[in-house]
Write a protein that holds these residues in place. Structure first.
Motif, short mmCIF file in Angstrom:
data_model
loop_
_atom_site.label_atom_id
_atom_site.label_comp_id
_atom_site.label_asym_id
_atom_site.label_seq_id
_atom_site.Cartn_x
_atom_site.Cartn_y
_atom_site.Cartn_z
N UNK A 41 0.69 -1.27 0.03
CA UNK A 41 -0.03 0.05 0.06
C UNK A 41 0.78 1.26 0.01
N UNK A 42 2.00 1.27 1.03
CA UNK A 42 2.82 2.36 1.01
C UNK A 42 3.45 2.49 -0.49
N UNK A 43 3.71 1.48 -1.26
CA UNK A 43 4.42 1.64 -2.62
C UNK A 43 3.69 2.30 -3.55
N UNK A 44 2.38 2.37 -3.13
CA UNK A 44 1.53 3.07 -4.28
C UNK A 44 0.37 2.05 -4.72
N UNK A 45 0.11 0.93 -4.30
CA UNK A 45 -0.74 -0.08 -4.57
C UNK A 45 -2.19 0.12 -3.92
N UNK A 46 -3.25 -0.17 -4.69
CA UNK A 46 -4.57 0.01 -3.84
C UNK A 46 -4.93 -1.32 -3.21
#
Length: 370
Positions: A41-46
């Motif tokens: 999530x922090x890396x940009x995934x929903x």
């Protein structure tokens, strides 16, 4: 491009997060929906579902949670269908992922697998289904490529992502780390009892049973991000035992030796060049079932990659106070440590060097463009 990524535990979350970062570098328009954890999530995934919601371990626990598992599978299929990704990327977690892969392929979605199911350990018959349902497989262990080749399935060896994860981490100041966590100046022995409650319960009490035999050392429990302090406190009955949550890499970087539950952590410990004893104890039912279907002569990734016994494995009944004390004494010996360090450096070379996430991301993206 639209990517749907499925990971199922803490290690999958780590590797999935690095893959997401790499995909966003090669594809500035990447739209990523995922099952995993905080790191993804922090890396940009929903984030759709957290791996904590489906952390089932062993045959018996899976059976007890079948209804919940089937509901998750049904929801996942529906969510993929609604999102309409250009590719579905599976990360390890074969029990769940292979069921989704069969449906996804039949539904017309492109399917990629990053970090192969352990078909090389048991149930090699699944290779045929994998070849049918997975368009491209990216493997991270060198012996897995020739294994698949023997079944006529060509896969890509991309190297092991742990090398990057460890190399790119923020360096730790040992003195500051000790001060921050109220540690003594004694050499540290790290205890890595696993990440799931069932395995921690079985592993940690035995690991802690030998503390009084090593008064010259500081024992520190590496707490898993999926568990809270309250769960561990029931095991900690010795004043000299310390607990540090979600800082396993920092702890390994300052450790002298480690007792490690079999799994990815054995490889992580080796890459930090920490001498270790590998431990494993499952439920009686799970152990006897596994013993009948697993065909490998080793259980630790270190020994499997090296194809020899580099680290001692204490499995099931061999994992007891007497044996654990003996093997820990062994890896505290200078001669044994020197041999293990040499093997660890050879292991790192066999794992293929840096850049696994970047290689995989480029291969996925370029295949979609072509």
């Amino acid at each position: 491009m639209k990517y749907y990524i499925l990971a199922g535990e803490a290690s999958g979350d780590l590797h999935g997060s690095n893959l997401i970062k790499a995909l966003r570098k090669v594809d500035s328009n990447a739209d990523i929906r995922c099952w995993g954890g905080d790191l993804m999530q922090d890396a940009g995934g929903h984030l759709v579902k957290h791996y904590k919601e489906r952390a089932f371990m062993g045959f018996s626990e899976v059976l007890m949670n079948l209804r919940k598992i089937f509901k998750l599978i049904s929801f996942c299929k529906s969510d993929i269908a609604n999102f309409k990704p250009d590719v579905v990327v599976f990360i390890d977690n074969s029990g769940f992922n292979l069921r989704i892969a069969k449906w996804a392929k039949a539904s017309g979605f492109k399917t990629n697998y990053y970090i192969s199911p352990q078909v090389w350990a048991s149930r090699a018959s699944r290779v045929k289904a994998i070849q049918r349902d997975i368009d491209k497989m990216f493997v991270i262990l060198p012996f897995v490529k020739p294994f698949y080749k023997s079944y006529g399935y060509d896969v890509e060896f991309v190297g092991h992502p742990l090398i990057d994860a460890i190399a790119n981490r923020t360096q730790v100041n040992p003195k500051l780390f000790r001060k921050t966590h109220n540690l003594s100046e004694k050499p540290i022995i790290a205890l890595l009892p696993g990440s799931r409650k069932q395995e921690i319960t079985k592993m940690l009490s035995v690991m802690l049973s030998i503390i009084n035999d090593f008064p010259a050392y500081q024992f520190v429990i590496a707490g898993a991000p999926s568990q809270d302090l309250e769960f561990y406190q029931s095991f900690i009955k010795h004043n000299d035992v310390k607990f540090i949550s979600n800082k396993t890499y920092d702890l390994l970087s300052v450790s002298y030796a480690a007792l490690v539950t079999s799994g990815t952590a054995t490889l992580e410990t080796a890459l930090f060049k920490v001498p270790q004893v590998v431990c494993y104890k499952g439920s009686t039912i799970s152990y006897h079932i596994a013993k009948r279907i697993i065909t490998l002569k080793f259980i630790s990734l270190v020994n499997l990659v090296m194809d020899k016994e580099v680290v001692t494995e204490l499995i099931q009944n061999d994992f007891n106070k007497k044996r654990l004390k003996k093997e820990l004494e062994h890896i505290l010996d200078d001669d044994k440590r020197s041999t293990m360090f040499s093997d660890y450096y050879e292991l790192e070379q066999k794992l293929g060097g840096k850049g696994a996430s970047e290689k995989t991301a480029k291969l996925i993206y370029n295949a979609l463009k072509s």
